[in-house]
Design a protein around this motif. Structure first.
Motif, PDB file in Angstrom:
ATOM      1  N   LEU A 205       0.914  -1.155   0.066  1.00 22.68           N
ATOM      2  CA  LEU A 205       0.026   0.032   0.049  1.00 22.68           C
ATOM      3  C   LEU A 205       0.829   1.369  -0.011  1.00 22.68           C
ATOM      4  O   LEU A 205       1.912   1.413   0.609  1.00 22.68           O
ATOM      5  CB  LEU A 205      -1.024   0.041   1.205  1.00 22.68           C
ATOM      6  CG  LEU A 205      -2.095   1.017   1.199  1.00 22.68           C
ATOM      7  CD1 LEU A 205      -3.008   0.979   0.227  1.00 22.68           C
ATOM      8  CD2 LEU A 205      -2.471   0.923   2.730  1.00 22.68           C
ATOM      9  N   PRO A 207       0.605   4.783   0.795  1.00 25.86           N
ATOM     10  CA  PRO A 207      -0.196   6.059   1.253  1.00 25.86           C
ATOM     11  C   PRO A 207       0.285   7.162   0.787  1.00 25.86           C
ATOM     12  O   PRO A 207      -0.803   8.169   0.900  1.00 25.86           O
ATOM     13  CB  PRO A 207       0.205   5.920   2.765  1.00 25.86           C
ATOM     14  CG  PRO A 207       1.529   5.325   2.886  1.00 25.86           C
ATOM     15  CD  PRO A 207       1.655   4.349   1.689  1.00 25.86           C
ATOM     16  N   ASP A 247       2.750  12.122   9.461  1.00 24.82           N
ATOM     17  CA  ASP A 247       2.365  11.080  10.372  1.00 24.82           C
ATOM     18  C   ASP A 247       0.879  10.843  10.094  1.00 24.82           C
ATOM     19  O   ASP A 247       0.259   9.891  10.832  1.00 24.82           O
ATOM     20  CB  ASP A 247       2.767  11.404  11.907  1.00 24.82           C
ATOM     21  CG  ASP A 247       2.042  12.809  12.205  1.00 24.82           C
ATOM     22  OD1 ASP A 247       1.759  13.441  11.449  1.00 24.82           O
ATOM     23  OD2 ASP A 247       2.194  13.069  13.578  1.00 24.82           O
ATOM     24  N   LYS A 248       0.207  11.652   9.358  1.00 22.69           N
ATOM     25  CA  LYS A 248      -1.093  11.288   9.030  1.00 22.69           C
ATOM     26  C   LYS A 248      -1.129  10.449   7.899  1.00 22.69           C
ATOM     27  O   LYS A 248      -2.475  10.179   7.449  1.00 22.69           O
ATOM     28  CB  LYS A 248      -1.829  12.776   8.995  1.00 22.69           C
ATOM     29  CG  LYS A 248      -1.955  13.908  10.192  1.00 22.69           C
ATOM     30  CD  LYS A 248      -2.961  13.321  11.087  1.00 22.69           C
ATOM     31  CE  LYS A 248      -3.334  14.120  12.278  1.00 22.69           C
ATOM     32  NZ  LYS A 248      -2.252  14.416  13.118  1.00 22.69           N
ATOM     33  N   LYS A 249      -0.067  10.527   7.015  1.00 20.97           N
ATOM     34  CA  LYS A 249      -0.354   9.613   5.947  1.00 20.97           C
ATOM     35  C   LYS A 249       0.281   8.261   6.162  1.00 20.97           C
ATOM     36  O   LYS A 249      -0.302   7.392   5.609  1.00 20.97           O
ATOM     37  CB  LYS A 249       0.753  10.314   4.809  1.00 20.97           C
ATOM     38  CG  LYS A 249       0.171  11.569   4.442  1.00 20.97           C
ATOM     39  CD  LYS A 249      -1.036  11.636   3.271  1.00 20.97           C
ATOM     40  CE  LYS A 249      -0.728  11.052   2.086  1.00 20.97           C
ATOM     41  NZ  LYS A 249      -2.219  10.680   1.078  1.00 20.97           N
ATOM     42  N   GLU A 250       1.202   8.021   7.032  1.00 20.42           N
ATOM     43  CA  GLU A 250       2.091   6.733   7.221  1.00 20.42           C
ATOM     44  C   GLU A 250       1.258   6.165   8.514  1.00 20.42           C
ATOM     45  O   GLU A 250       1.882   6.280   9.378  1.00 20.42           O
ATOM     46  CB  GLU A 250       3.371   6.898   7.272  1.00 20.42           C
ATOM     47  CG  GLU A 250       3.844   7.408   5.798  1.00 20.42           C
ATOM     48  CD  GLU A 250       5.496   7.509   5.989  1.00 20.42           C
ATOM     49  OE1 GLU A 250       6.031   7.069   6.986  1.00 20.42           O
ATOM     50  OE2 GLU A 250       6.109   7.907   4.936  1.00 20.42           O
ATOM     51  N   ALA A 251      -0.353   6.216   8.616  1.00 13.94           N
ATOM     52  CA  ALA A 251      -0.775   5.826   9.603  1.00 13.94           C
ATOM     53  C   ALA A 251      -2.396   4.962   9.321  1.00 13.94           C
ATOM     54  O   ALA A 251      -2.528   5.086   7.966  1.00 13.94           O
ATOM     55  CB  ALA A 251      -1.304   7.079  10.238  1.00 13.94           C
ATOM     56  N   PRO A 252      -2.575   4.294   9.914  1.00 13.09           N
ATOM     57  CA  PRO A 252      -4.066   3.595  10.084  1.00 13.09           C
ATOM     58  C   PRO A 252      -5.006   4.737   9.917  1.00 13.09           C
ATOM     59  O   PRO A 252      -4.905   5.610  10.406  1.00 13.09           O
ATOM     60  CB  PRO A 252      -4.223   2.793  11.195  1.00 13.09           C
ATOM     61  CG  PRO A 252      -3.070   3.115  12.181  1.00 13.09           C
ATOM     62  CD  PRO A 252      -2.090   4.037  11.462  1.00 13.09           C
ATOM     63  N   GLY A 253      -5.896   4.883   8.811  1.00 11.63           N
ATOM     64  CA  GLY A 253      -6.652   5.909   8.747  1.00 11.63           C
ATOM     65  C   GLY A 253      -5.765   6.945   8.032  1.00 11.63           C
ATOM     66  O   GLY A 253      -6.203   8.319   8.136  1.00 11.63           O
ATOM     67  N   CYS A 254      -5.090   6.516   7.069  1.00 15.37           N
ATOM     68  CA  CYS A 254      -4.251   7.477   6.168  1.00 15.37           C
ATOM     69  C   CYS A 254      -5.409   8.580   5.557  1.00 15.37           C
ATOM     70  O   CYS A 254      -6.232   8.454   4.785  1.00 15.37           O
ATOM     71  CB  CYS A 254      -3.708   6.655   5.061  1.00 15.37           C
ATOM     72  SG  CYS A 254      -3.280   7.463   3.809  1.00 15.37           S
TER      73      CYS A 254
END
Ligand code: DOR
Ligand code: ZN
Length: 336
Positions: A205, A207, A247-254
């Motif tokens: 995936l 992101p 940290d908002k892209k490489e995260a669950p809930g990207c």
């Protein structure tokens, strides 16, 4: 080989606010002559004061670079004719979001009831304020844009004098709709010219390539490419550069959004060059927008050179661009 672009324009741009604005505004302002700035802040840009103060914050953040932030207002169906008249001179367009369809769009429109929308759209048509639309339904994610086409057609039919811009189109269906109505226009991003859903989710995936509308099928990308490379007169470049902190892209809930502002012209030059279409780049990235919006941008000459350029991994330790750490075939030599 070098090419020169006269006053490039980015007709769909997210500049955000505060720290992110300080990082990304200079990057757009360095190589672009102007950009249509999206209003989906928290809270969104809905008053004259919001527009004015956001423009001031952008001007402060862009630094020494000469750049016009063309402002937009967040569509609300309860704007009064008096308000629209008074804000006319401050904005270039009004942006309509279906409620909840993408980042910070919760206050958007639900249901597309013509009766509800007509008062504002009628005044916009009379005042010559273009309507920019994020055209997606709440349906299955791959079908959202195609399902929205009948709504575009309904709007185009009911308001034949209203300029309607189908933002960041991703499908063959949207390309085909363009030529059916005189008052329908479109922007196309860089990333939708390069990627399909396979690049986002076909392997591990990715992101940083996740965005709304999501990238579609190969035949959709082909249709977009054909239209952009030909610099179809009703199509403009709009990066939809949409920075989010890493940290908002490489995260669950990207978070959705591809950050392309600092690599956009280089990426476009590479693409148009590979397809033997460099002669049409000027129209796609500037002239069409000038004609469609009736604007005269600040004069800026951008020289691009066909020399490998390594895209930074990250800007200010915060935001990761498309093609991070990869080499592009063109670089910006100068912009002045
Ligand atoms: O991917 C997207 N990001 N699509 C949008 O429509 C909004 C944007 C954002 O603001 O992050
Ligand atoms: Zn956008």
């Amino acid at each position: 080989m070098v090419i020169s672009i006269d006053s490039p324009l980015d007709m769909h741009l997210h500049l955000r606010d505060e720290e992110m604005l300080d990082i990304v505004a200079p990057l757009s302002a360095e190589t672009f002559s102007g950009g249509l700035v999206m209003p989906n802040l928290v809270p969104p840009v809905t008053s004259k004061e919001d527009v004015r103060s956001y423009r001031e914050r952008i001007r402060k953040a862009q630094g020494e670079h000469r750049f016009i932030p063309y402002m937009t207002l967040f569509f609300k169906s309860d704007y009064s004719p008096e308000f629209l008249e008074s804000v006319r001179e401050e904005i270039l367009a009004i942006k309509l979001y279906p409620a909840g369809i993408t980042t910070n769009s919760e206050g958007g429109v639900s249901g597309f009831d013509l009766e509800e929308l007509s008062p504002v759209l009628g005044v916009m048509s009379d005042l010559g304020i273009p309507l920019c639309v994020h055209g997606e339904t709440g349906g299955f994610v791959m079908d959202r844009e195609a399902e929205f086409i009948p709504i575009y057609e309904m709007l185009a039919r009911h308001f034949p004098d209203l300029k309607i811009v189908m933002e960041h189109i991703t499908t063959k269906a949207a390309v085909e709709a363009l030529d059916r109505y005189e008052n329908l226009y479109a922007t196309i991003t860089l990333h939708h010219l390069y990627i399909t859903l396979d690049d986002v989710a076909g392997g591990l995936l990715q992101p940083h390539l996740f965005c709304k509308p999501i990238a579609k099928r190969p035949e959709d990308r082909e249709a977009l490419l054909k239209t952009a490379l030909a610099a179809h007169p009703k199509v403009m470049f709009g990066s939809d550069s949409a920075p989010h902190p890493r940290d908002k892209k490489e995260a669950p809930g990207c978070a959705a959004g591809v950050f392309t502002a600092p690599i956009a012209l280089q990426g476009l030059a590479q693409l148009f060059d590979r397809h033997g279409a460099l002669d049409n780049l000027q129209a796609f990235v500037s002239d069409n927008a000038r004609r469609i919006y009736g604007i005269t941008p600040i004069e800026k000459t951008v020289i691009l050179e066909k020399t490998p350029w390594l895209v930074p991994e990250i800007y200010e330790g915060t935001v990761v661009p498309m093609f991070a750490g990869q080499s592009l075939e063109w670089r910006v030599l100068s912009a002045e």
